[in-house]
Design a protein around this motif. Structure first.
Motif, PDB file in Angstrom:
ATOM      1  N   ASP A  25       0.813  -1.205   0.000  1.00 18.27           N
ATOM      2  CA  ASP A  25       0.000   0.000   0.000  1.00 18.27           C
ATOM      3  C   ASP A  25       0.854   1.266   0.000  1.00 18.27           C
ATOM      4  N   THR A  26       2.149   1.180  -0.340  1.00 18.72           N
ATOM      5  CA  THR A  26       3.046   2.344  -0.343  1.00 18.72           C
ATOM      6  C   THR A  26       2.889   3.125  -1.634  1.00 18.72           C
ATOM      7  N   LEU A  27       3.083   4.414  -1.506  1.00 20.27           N
ATOM      8  CA  LEU A  27       3.009   5.295  -2.673  1.00 20.27           C
ATOM      9  C   LEU A  27       4.390   5.441  -3.287  1.00 20.27           C
ATOM     10  N   ASP A  28       4.484   5.341  -4.596  1.00 23.61           N
ATOM     11  CA  ASP A  28       5.745   5.527  -5.320  1.00 23.61           C
ATOM     12  C   ASP A  28       5.633   6.754  -6.210  1.00 23.61           C
ATOM     13  N   ILE A  29       6.667   7.595  -6.166  1.00 22.01           N
ATOM     14  CA  ILE A  29       6.733   8.742  -7.072  1.00 22.01           C
ATOM     15  C   ILE A  29       7.778   8.418  -8.130  1.00 22.01           C
ATOM     16  N   ASN A  30       7.359   8.484  -9.368  1.00 26.38           N
ATOM     17  CA  ASN A  30       8.270   8.202 -10.463  1.00 26.38           C
ATOM     18  C   ASN A  30       9.106   9.459 -10.731  1.00 26.38           C
TER      19      ASN A  30
END
Length: 137
Positions: free
Chosen positions: A11-16
């Motif tokens: 459920d972690t958010l990733d920023i590209n």
């Protein structure tokens, strides 16, 4: 009805960051290419003026035309031999032995004509030879 699972591990958010780096790199290149550098001076300086006490050495002018004719101080010289040109130079330096020979050769003058003038200057005892040229446009 709850369709959400209770335990979601990823459920972690990733920023590209790749598109962000691409945009920043393009901006750096744009700013580097469009920036102008000016040199601003902090002080207004008025430079001093001076007069030179050393006078310019007297000159003897030798003109060489494109067809190999010589003129020493405006008078035509017989181009028959190097000795004739040297004799005319000796007559010109009698008044001032420290005179400088200024060679004004045409751009189309042959190399041999200029070398002949230099040889005549050596025979006449002139140690300084200067060459005149025009400034490039």
């Amino acid at each position: 009805m709850n369709f959400r699972p209770r335990h979601r591990a990823d459920d972690t958010l990733d920023i590209n960051l790749v598109p962000l780096i691409d945009v920043l790199l393009v901006m750096v290149i744009f700013f580097a290419a469009t920036t102008t550098f000016t040199r601003d001076t902090a002080l207004s300086v008025a430079l001093p003026q001076a007069r030179s006490e050393i006078e310019a050495a007297p000159r003897i002018e030798l003109a060489i035309s494109h067809d190999g004719r010589y003129a020493l101080n405006g008078a035509l010289v017989d181009p028959g031999s190097t000795e004739a040109i040297a004799q005319a130079m000796r007559g010109a330096i009698v008044a001032n032995p420290a005179a400088v020979l200024l060679v004004r050769a045409d751009g189309q003058a042959s190399h041999q004509s200029v070398v002949t003038a230099m040889e005549a200057a050596r025979l006449a005892g002139i140690s300084r030879v200067d060459f005149a040229a025009q400034r490039a446009p």
